[in-house]
Design a protein around this motif. Structure first.
Motif, mmCIF file in Angstrom:
data_model
loop_
_atom_site.group_PDB
_atom_site.id
_atom_site.type_symbol
_atom_site.label_atom_id
_atom_site.label_comp_id
_atom_site.label_asym_id
_atom_site.label_seq_id
_atom_site.Cartn_x
_atom_site.Cartn_y
_atom_site.Cartn_z
ATOM 1 N N ALA A 36 0.741 4.427 12.870
ATOM 2 C CA ALA A 36 1.370 4.184 11.566
ATOM 3 C C ALA A 36 0.594 4.822 10.421
ATOM 4 C CB ALA A 36 1.511 2.684 11.336
ATOM 5 N N ASP A 50 2.778 -5.042 5.920
ATOM 6 C CA ASP A 50 4.235 -4.868 5.962
ATOM 7 C C ASP A 50 4.619 -3.622 6.745
ATOM 8 O OD1 ASP A 50 4.585 -7.152 4.435
ATOM 9 O OD2 ASP A 50 5.075 -6.080 2.576
ATOM 10 N N ARG A 51 3.841 -2.562 6.578
ATOM 11 C CA ARG A 51 4.115 -1.316 7.318
ATOM 12 C C ARG A 51 3.979 -1.500 8.818
ATOM 13 N NH1 ARG A 51 1.701 4.148 4.820
ATOM 14 N NH2 ARG A 51 3.248 4.506 3.220
ATOM 15 N N ALA A 88 0.992 -4.738 1.691
ATOM 16 C CA ALA A 88 1.767 -3.524 1.965
ATOM 17 C C ALA A 88 1.332 -2.888 3.283
ATOM 18 C CB ALA A 88 1.626 -2.538 0.822
ATOM 19 N N LEU A 134 -2.728 1.169 -0.786
ATOM 20 C CA LEU A 134 -1.883 0.069 -0.338
ATOM 21 C C LEU A 134 -2.627 -1.251 -0.470
ATOM 22 C CD1 LEU A 134 -0.452 1.575 2.979
ATOM 23 C CD2 LEU A 134 0.760 1.321 0.802
ATOM 24 N N ARG A 168 -6.718 2.103 3.946
ATOM 25 C CA ARG A 168 -5.834 1.361 3.042
ATOM 26 C C ARG A 168 -6.081 1.785 1.598
ATOM 27 N NH1 ARG A 168 -6.122 -3.149 0.172
ATOM 28 N NH2 ARG A 168 -8.128 -3.854 0.959
#
Length: 79
Positions: free
Chosen positions: A56, A24-25, A21, A17, A12
């Motif tokens: 992700a 959210d991803r 965030a 991020l 992160r």
């Protein structure tokens, strides 16, 4: 802090991020709270969620699951 928490927090930070965030991803409604609890070692995501995170955020396949398993072994040894 366990290996899983360290891996997620480092990724992160590398991606710059926020916890929100990052969550959210992953499509999480309360992402910041969820990611915060993982980073504090309070919860361990399901295998499905770990796999989603790996995809992700470009972790190696099985990297997060291996870290979670290692953390669990350390907790069992200590307890």
């Amino acid at each position: 802090m366990g290996q899983l928490a360290e891996l997620i927090k480092a990724k992160r930070y590398d991606l710059r991020l926020s916890q929100k965030a990052f969550g959210d991803r992953l499509g999480l409604q309360n992402g910041s709270s969820y990611i915060s609890r993982i980073e504090k070692g309070l919860i361990v995501p399901s295998r499905v969620r770990l796999h989603e995170m790996e995809q992700a955020f470009s972790f190696f396949p099985g990297e997060l699951e291996d870290a979670a398993f290692s953390d669990e072994q350390a907790r069992n040894k200590a307890g």
